[in-house]
Design an enzyme around this catalytic site. Sequence first.
Site, PDB file in Angstrom:
ATOM      1  N   TYR A 111      40.627  46.573  38.367  1.00 31.40           N
ATOM      2  CA  TYR A 111      40.688  44.918  39.107  1.00 31.40           C
ATOM      3  C   TYR A 111      39.938  44.358  37.886  1.00 31.40           C
ATOM      4  O   TYR A 111      40.512  42.945  37.889  1.00 31.40           O
ATOM      5  CB  TYR A 111      39.657  45.316  40.322  1.00 31.40           C
ATOM      6  CG  TYR A 111      40.432  45.838  41.495  1.00 31.40           C
ATOM      7  CD1 TYR A 111      41.172  45.285  42.057  1.00 31.40           C
ATOM      8  CD2 TYR A 111      40.225  47.286  41.417  1.00 31.40           C
ATOM      9  CE1 TYR A 111      42.264  45.997  42.936  1.00 31.40           C
ATOM     10  CE2 TYR A 111      41.400  47.648  42.522  1.00 31.40           C
ATOM     11  CZ  TYR A 111      41.748  47.490  42.984  1.00 31.40           C
ATOM     12  OH  TYR A 111      42.701  48.346  44.091  1.00 31.40           O
ATOM     13  N   ARG A 154      36.619  40.497  42.285  1.00 31.32           N
ATOM     14  CA  ARG A 154      37.549  40.454  43.788  1.00 31.32           C
ATOM     15  C   ARG A 154      38.713  39.721  44.563  1.00 31.32           C
ATOM     16  O   ARG A 154      39.571  40.356  45.323  1.00 31.32           O
ATOM     17  CB  ARG A 154      36.398  39.397  44.687  1.00 31.32           C
ATOM     18  CG  ARG A 154      35.227  40.986  45.012  1.00 31.32           C
ATOM     19  CD  ARG A 154      33.779  41.063  46.284  1.00 31.32           C
ATOM     20  NE  ARG A 154      32.802  41.511  45.954  1.00 31.32           N
ATOM     21  CZ  ARG A 154      32.633  42.371  46.698  1.00 31.32           C
ATOM     22  NH1 ARG A 154      33.814  42.553  47.069  1.00 31.32           N
ATOM     23  NH2 ARG A 154      31.668  42.926  46.701  1.00 31.32           N
ATOM     24  N   ASN A 187      50.282  41.636  48.425  1.00 35.40           N
ATOM     25  CA  ASN A 187      51.784  41.523  47.625  1.00 35.40           C
ATOM     26  C   ASN A 187      52.339  42.063  48.404  1.00 35.40           C
ATOM     27  O   ASN A 187      52.837  43.013  49.043  1.00 35.40           O
ATOM     28  CB  ASN A 187      50.568  43.135  46.322  1.00 35.40           C
ATOM     29  CG  ASN A 187      52.214  43.157  45.480  1.00 35.40           C
ATOM     30  OD1 ASN A 187      53.263  42.183  45.455  1.00 35.40           O
ATOM     31  ND2 ASN A 187      51.981  44.381  45.044  1.00 35.40           N
ATOM     32  N   CYS A 211      51.167  47.141  42.665  1.00 33.60           N
ATOM     33  CA  CYS A 211      49.747  47.241  42.480  1.00 33.60           C
ATOM     34  C   CYS A 211      49.376  48.231  42.604  1.00 33.60           C
ATOM     35  O   CYS A 211      48.059  49.075  42.862  1.00 33.60           O
ATOM     36  CB  CYS A 211      49.658  46.185  44.121  1.00 33.60           C
ATOM     37  SG  CYS A 211      50.085  46.990  45.344  1.00 33.60           S
ATOM     38  N   HIS A 212      50.102  49.418  42.603  1.00 38.29           N
ATOM     39  CA  HIS A 212      49.317  50.690  43.132  1.00 38.29           C
ATOM     40  C   HIS A 212      48.869  51.088  41.749  1.00 38.29           C
ATOM     41  O   HIS A 212      47.882  52.078  41.199  1.00 38.29           O
ATOM     42  CB  HIS A 212      50.512  51.915  42.805  1.00 38.29           C
ATOM     43  CG  HIS A 212      51.296  52.323  42.425  1.00 38.29           C
ATOM     44  ND1 HIS A 212      52.650  51.509  42.679  1.00 38.29           N
ATOM     45  CD2 HIS A 212      51.689  52.566  41.216  1.00 38.29           C
ATOM     46  CE1 HIS A 212      53.295  51.513  41.561  1.00 38.29           C
ATOM     47  NE2 HIS A 212      52.578  52.350  41.090  1.00 38.29           N
ATOM     48  N   SER A 257      37.351  50.586  38.043  1.00 34.70           N
ATOM     49  CA  SER A 257      36.431  50.647  36.606  1.00 34.70           C
ATOM     50  C   SER A 257      36.566  52.260  36.560  1.00 34.70           C
ATOM     51  O   SER A 257      36.516  52.505  34.991  1.00 34.70           O
ATOM     52  CB  SER A 257      35.607  49.462  36.240  1.00 34.70           C
ATOM     53  OG  SER A 257      36.362  48.606  36.510  1.00 34.70           O
ATOM     54  N   GLU A 294      54.374  58.641  38.700  1.00 35.68           N
ATOM     55  CA  GLU A 294      55.289  57.711  37.347  1.00 35.68           C
ATOM     56  C   GLU A 294      54.012  58.966  36.373  1.00 35.68           C
ATOM     57  O   GLU A 294      54.507  58.388  35.266  1.00 35.68           O
ATOM     58  CB  GLU A 294      54.352  56.544  37.304  1.00 35.68           C
ATOM     59  CG  GLU A 294      54.809  55.439  38.260  1.00 35.68           C
ATOM     60  CD  GLU A 294      53.607  54.168  38.549  1.00 35.68           C
ATOM     61  OE1 GLU A 294      52.969  54.089  37.154  1.00 35.68           O
ATOM     62  OE2 GLU A 294      54.968  53.728  38.928  1.00 35.68           O
TER      63      GLU A 294
END
Length: 177
Positions: free
Chosen positions: A113, A127, A136, A144-145, A150, A173
């Site tokens: 993020y 945030r 989304n 977004c997946h 972090s 993936e």
Amino acid sequence: QSNNGAYTPCVLQSVSLQSPVGELQVSGCEKGVHTITITVETAESDLSCHPAELKPELQHCVKWLQSYFRSAESVSSLRLPVLHHQLLQEDSFTACVLRTLQTRVPVGQTVSYKQLAEMVGNPKAIRAVGGVMRRNPVPLIVPCHRVVCSSGASGRYMGGRGDHIKQWLLFHERQEH
């Protein structure tokens, strides 16, 4: 917009598509895809779909999704489906975050993020980036997946109801890389 400048609403079509992560409901108009909704239920691995006279962009989206679930890497060579959701038409923080994620984080890679906030030039908006991911309208096409914490933890998906889906997509993936 019509010729006289009056707003002409989109004529929406929708199609259901079975996927390994559940049923996908894809809706859109002749200009592009508006939304993709993932129904969290028992997933079937059937990728069948019955596109009765779908607009070309919805047909392309269905083919793109079917290709993605057969082989995530395969979509790297395909044109992305055109998106026509209002959130993506605006020149806003939300649109910028979604476009950046879609174009700069390829299959098999993840971004935090924080990194995504930095990529859009607003490093303190961590945030806010999370909020954009929650709203989304076109998951999978705007991946977004691929946005993770972090710490390396995958983070929540679909308000926590779809955490297992996020794990499946990331594994799907990575196994090809």
